[in-house]
Design an enzyme around this catalytic site. Structure first.
Site, PDB file in Angstrom:
ATOM      1  N   GLY A 167     -77.286  30.564-108.063  1.00  0.00           N
ATOM      2  CA  GLY A 167     -76.667  31.826-108.475  1.00  0.00           C
ATOM      3  C   GLY A 167     -77.505  33.013-108.040  1.00  0.00           C
ATOM      4  O   GLY A 167     -78.699  32.877-107.763  1.00  0.00           O
ATOM      5  N   THR A 202     -84.589  33.054-110.934  1.00  0.00           N
ATOM      6  CA  THR A 202     -83.521  32.732-111.874  1.00  0.00           C
ATOM      7  C   THR A 202     -83.646  33.623-113.097  1.00  0.00           C
ATOM      8  O   THR A 202     -84.755  33.868-113.579  1.00  0.00           O
ATOM      9  CB  THR A 202     -83.525  31.265-112.337  1.00  0.00           C
ATOM     10  OG1 THR A 202     -82.619  31.131-113.453  1.00  0.00           O
ATOM     11  CG2 THR A 202     -84.875  30.752-112.789  1.00  0.00           C
ATOM     12  N   ILE A 203     -82.502  34.085-113.576  1.00  0.00           N
ATOM     13  CA  ILE A 203     -82.546  34.871-114.811  1.00  0.00           C
ATOM     14  C   ILE A 203     -82.976  33.993-115.980  1.00  0.00           C
ATOM     15  O   ILE A 203     -83.417  34.491-117.006  1.00  0.00           O
ATOM     16  CB  ILE A 203     -81.184  35.542-115.132  1.00  0.00           C
ATOM     17  CG1 ILE A 203     -80.080  34.492-115.376  1.00  0.00           C
ATOM     18  CG2 ILE A 203     -80.788  36.515-114.048  1.00  0.00           C
ATOM     19  CD1 ILE A 203     -78.856  35.062-116.074  1.00  0.00           C
ATOM     20  N   ASP A 204     -82.855  32.665-115.817  1.00  0.00           N
ATOM     21  CA  ASP A 204     -83.136  31.744-116.942  1.00  0.00           C
ATOM     22  C   ASP A 204     -84.639  31.622-117.242  1.00  0.00           C
ATOM     23  O   ASP A 204     -85.009  31.136-118.310  1.00  0.00           O
ATOM     24  CB  ASP A 204     -82.589  30.342-116.637  1.00  0.00           C
ATOM     25  CG  ASP A 204     -81.105  30.357-116.317  1.00  0.00           C
ATOM     26  OD1 ASP A 204     -80.429  31.306-116.735  1.00  0.00           O
ATOM     27  OD2 ASP A 204     -80.630  29.423-115.637  1.00  0.00           O
ATOM     28  N   MET A 247     -76.841  33.943-121.506  1.00  0.00           N
ATOM     29  CA  MET A 247     -77.072  32.844-120.555  1.00  0.00           C
ATOM     30  C   MET A 247     -78.469  32.257-120.739  1.00  0.00           C
ATOM     31  O   MET A 247     -79.193  32.626-121.669  1.00  0.00           O
ATOM     32  CB  MET A 247     -76.880  33.342-119.130  1.00  0.00           C
ATOM     33  CG  MET A 247     -75.436  33.524-118.740  1.00  0.00           C
ATOM     34  SD  MET A 247     -75.322  33.984-116.991  1.00  0.00           S
ATOM     35  CE  MET A 247     -73.591  33.681-116.677  1.00  0.00           C
ATOM     36  N   GLY A 248     -78.854  31.387-119.837  1.00  0.00           N
ATOM     37  CA  GLY A 248     -80.194  30.803-119.896  1.00  0.00           C
ATOM     38  C   GLY A 248     -80.211  29.303-119.688  1.00  0.00           C
ATOM     39  O   GLY A 248     -81.261  28.681-119.673  1.00  0.00           O
ATOM     40  N   ARG A 252     -67.116  38.088-135.225  1.00  0.00           N
ATOM     41  CA  ARG A 252     -66.567  38.266-133.873  1.00  0.00           C
ATOM     42  C   ARG A 252     -67.605  37.779-132.869  1.00  0.00           C
ATOM     43  O   ARG A 252     -68.813  37.987-133.059  1.00  0.00           O
ATOM     44  CB  ARG A 252     -66.276  39.746-133.580  1.00  0.00           C
ATOM     45  CG  ARG A 252     -65.151  40.324-134.389  1.00  0.00           C
ATOM     46  CD  ARG A 252     -63.785  39.781-133.944  1.00  0.00           C
ATOM     47  NE  ARG A 252     -62.698  40.463-134.626  1.00  0.00           N
ATOM     48  CZ  ARG A 252     -62.180  40.084-135.804  1.00  0.00           C
ATOM     49  NH1 ARG A 252     -62.677  39.029-136.430  1.00  0.00           N
ATOM     50  NH2 ARG A 252     -61.181  40.752-136.345  1.00  0.00           N
ATOM     51  N   GLN A 311     -75.141  39.794-116.982  1.00  0.00           N
ATOM     52  CA  GLN A 311     -76.597  39.618-117.109  1.00  0.00           C
ATOM     53  C   GLN A 311     -77.267  39.421-115.747  1.00  0.00           C
ATOM     54  O   GLN A 311     -78.473  39.558-115.606  1.00  0.00           O
ATOM     55  CB  GLN A 311     -76.913  38.405-117.988  1.00  0.00           C
ATOM     56  CG  GLN A 311     -76.564  38.619-119.438  1.00  0.00           C
ATOM     57  CD  GLN A 311     -76.430  37.320-120.212  1.00  0.00           C
ATOM     58  OE1 GLN A 311     -77.353  36.888-120.848  1.00  0.00           O
ATOM     59  NE2 GLN A 311     -75.259  36.710-120.126  1.00  0.00           N
ATOM     60  N   ARG A 312     -76.473  38.997-114.752  1.00  0.00           N
ATOM     61  CA  ARG A 312     -77.046  38.773-113.414  1.00  0.00           C
ATOM     62  C   ARG A 312     -76.774  39.934-112.475  1.00  0.00           C
ATOM     63  O   ARG A 312     -77.263  39.936-111.336  1.00  0.00           O
ATOM     64  CB  ARG A 312     -76.425  37.515-112.798  1.00  0.00           C
ATOM     65  CG  ARG A 312     -76.794  36.269-113.510  1.00  0.00           C
ATOM     66  CD  ARG A 312     -76.694  35.012-112.700  1.00  0.00           C
ATOM     67  NE  ARG A 312     -75.657  34.899-111.726  1.00  0.00           N
ATOM     68  CZ  ARG A 312     -74.910  33.793-111.563  1.00  0.00           C
ATOM     69  NH1 ARG A 312     -75.092  32.753-112.359  1.00  0.00           N
ATOM     70  NH2 ARG A 312     -74.024  33.719-110.612  1.00  0.00           N
TER      71      ARG A 312
HETATM   72  O1  F6P Z   1     -78.855  29.751-113.736  1.00  0.00           O
HETATM   73  C1  F6P Z   1     -78.363  31.035-113.867  1.00  0.00           C
HETATM   74  C2  F6P Z   1     -77.073  31.038-114.647  1.00  0.00           C
HETATM   75  O2  F6P Z   1     -76.614  32.370-114.749  1.00  0.00           O
HETATM   76  C3  F6P Z   1     -77.155  30.379-116.016  1.00  0.00           C
HETATM   77  O3  F6P Z   1     -77.764  31.189-116.972  1.00  0.00           O
HETATM   78  C4  F6P Z   1     -75.704  30.075-116.277  1.00  0.00           C
HETATM   79  O4  F6P Z   1     -75.556  28.986-117.156  1.00  0.00           O
HETATM   80  C5  F6P Z   1     -75.201  29.727-114.911  1.00  0.00           C
HETATM   81  O5  F6P Z   1     -76.090  30.290-113.977  1.00  0.00           O
HETATM   82  C6  F6P Z   1     -73.808  30.194-114.620  1.00  0.00           C
HETATM   83  O6  F6P Z   1     -73.447  29.697-113.390  1.00  0.00           O
HETATM   84  P1  F6P Z   1     -72.150  30.128-112.598  1.00  0.00           P
HETATM   85  O7  F6P Z   1     -72.404  31.483-112.018  1.00  0.00           O
HETATM   86  O8  F6P Z   1     -72.021  29.077-111.568  1.00  0.00           O
HETATM   87  O9  F6P Z   1     -71.032  30.147-113.589  1.00  0.00           O
END
Ligand code: F6P
Length: 358
Positions: free
Chosen positions: A10, A137-139, A181-182, A276, A284-285
């Site tokens: 990603g 990676t954002i993770d 995410m993460g 909610r 986030q990306r």
């Molecule tokens: O690894 C980065 C990430 O944004 C994760 O946090 C998330 O689970 C995943 O990729 C989402 O992937 P995609 O863009 O394929 O839906």
């Protein structure tokens, strides 16, 4: 020397800064640089690469995404194929990838990516390709690397979003659940949850019980506050449960999701509060990288070129104690870094009275 830059998996804010730094550092040494378009899979197309010169990387440090394009279906060892009967599967095309790179005259690859990409890079290295990895990676879950490129921006975006949700939570006296995410690590949830003063933070490293979550909601109300903020990592699980999964496609990792909705339903059923859920998702990306991510990315990119210059192949560039250094790729492949439960951030969260679901 001719190098190829690949951005796998990603996208993450900071990728372009890393591409720019690697390109400029290589050009400075008189090398040639190409960028693989949309991952290794491009090598099977008629436009496998773009030439990276000074103009190509002009003005991109502050841009989100990747000018090279990304692909999370670009694993050369598991390339997607459609079988004769129409079903979908994967096949190992790694030998072809290596020979195509050789045909292009590529001496070394700068592989910018997450844990999956480092695993692939290591396997290509074992087959004779000269590779240097850059952790993106954002993770923030890459082994032995204190901070990956993209993490800081993702945390800032999540923090900003949670801040905004606070005011609507307060106005409506609601329990608001924000799913971040993460993947299987709780870094984004923990850092943004603390920065944005969530009451409950759920992370994969600490399986939670609904009893604990409900108790905290009731405690907050008893102490006179009418709204509650929950930040849940997409990979968090119930004590006796599995990950919440949205789906899985051939050759790709499972897609996590569903926890926030689950929590919303449970809270509505077991308290008298309105709940909610909000799933922050790909924002986030997206967008401009933070100053810290730009700097980390620039440092990673240029160090990758210095590693190649030194002939120090099959390494991954990492940040450790704020210094940039190199570790063997094979040390990273197949492992990932989770939040340490004895670390000071978790201890701080507990001192602040956060409920971590246990
Ligand atoms: O690894 C980065 C990430 O944004 C994760 O946090 C998330 O689970 C995943 O990729 C989402 O992937 P995609 O863009 O394929 O839906």
């Amino acid at each position: 020397m001719k190098i190829a830059i690949n951005t796998g998996g990603g996208d993450a804010p900071g990728l372009n800064a890393a591409i720019r730094a690697a390109t400029k550092a290589a050009l400075k040494r008189g090398w040639e640089v190409i960028g693989l378009k949309n991952g290794y899979g491009s090598l099977f197309t008629d436009k496998p690469f773009v030439q990276l010169d000074h103009d190509a990387v002009q003005g991109i440090t502050m841009l989100g995404g990747t000018i090279l394009g990304a692909a999370n279906r670009g694993n050369p060892f598991e390339m997607p194929v459609t079988n004769e009967d129409g079903t979908r599967g994967t096949e190992d095309r790694s030998d072809e990838v290596i020979s195509k790179l050789k045909e292009l005259g590529v001496d070394a690859v700068v592989a910018i990516g997450g844990d999956g990409s480092m695993h692939i890079a290591n396997k290509l290295a074992q087959k004779g390709m000269k590779v240097v990895g850059v952790p993106k990676t954002i993770d923030n879950d890459i082994w032995d690397c204190d901070m990956t490129l993209g993490f800081d921006t993702a945390c800032s975006i999540a923090t900003d979003a949670i801040d905004r949700i606070h005011t609507t939570a307060e106005s409506h006296q609601r329990v608001m659940i924000v799913e971040v995410m993460g993947r299987y690590a709780g870094w984004i949830a923990l850092h943004s949850g603390m920065a944005a003063t969530a009451d409950i933070i759920l992370i994969p490293e600490i399986p939670f019980t609904m009893e604990s979550v409900i108790k905290k909601i009731n405690d907050v109300h008893r102490h006179g506050r009418e709204y509650v903020m929950i930040v849940a990592a997409e990979g968090a699980t119930l004590k006796e449960g599995d990950h919440f999964v949205k789906g899985k496609q051939e050759g790709q990792a499972e897609r996590l999701g569903g926890l926030a909705q689950f929590l919303e339903k449970e809270i509505m059923e077991h308290t008298d509060k309105e709940a909610r859920s909000v799933v922050l998702g790909h924002q986030q990306r997206g967008g401009r990288p933070s100053a810290l991510d730009r700097l980390i990315s620039l440092r990673f990119g240029s160090e990758a070129v210095r590693a190649i210059e030194d002939g120090d192949f099959n390494k991954m560039i990492v940040m450790q104690k704020n210094e940039i250094t190199r570790i063997p790729l094979e040390q990273v492949a197949g492992r990932f870094k989770t939040v340490p439960l004895d670390g000071d951030t978790i201890r701080t969260a507990r001192d602040l009275g956060k409920c971590l679901g246990d």
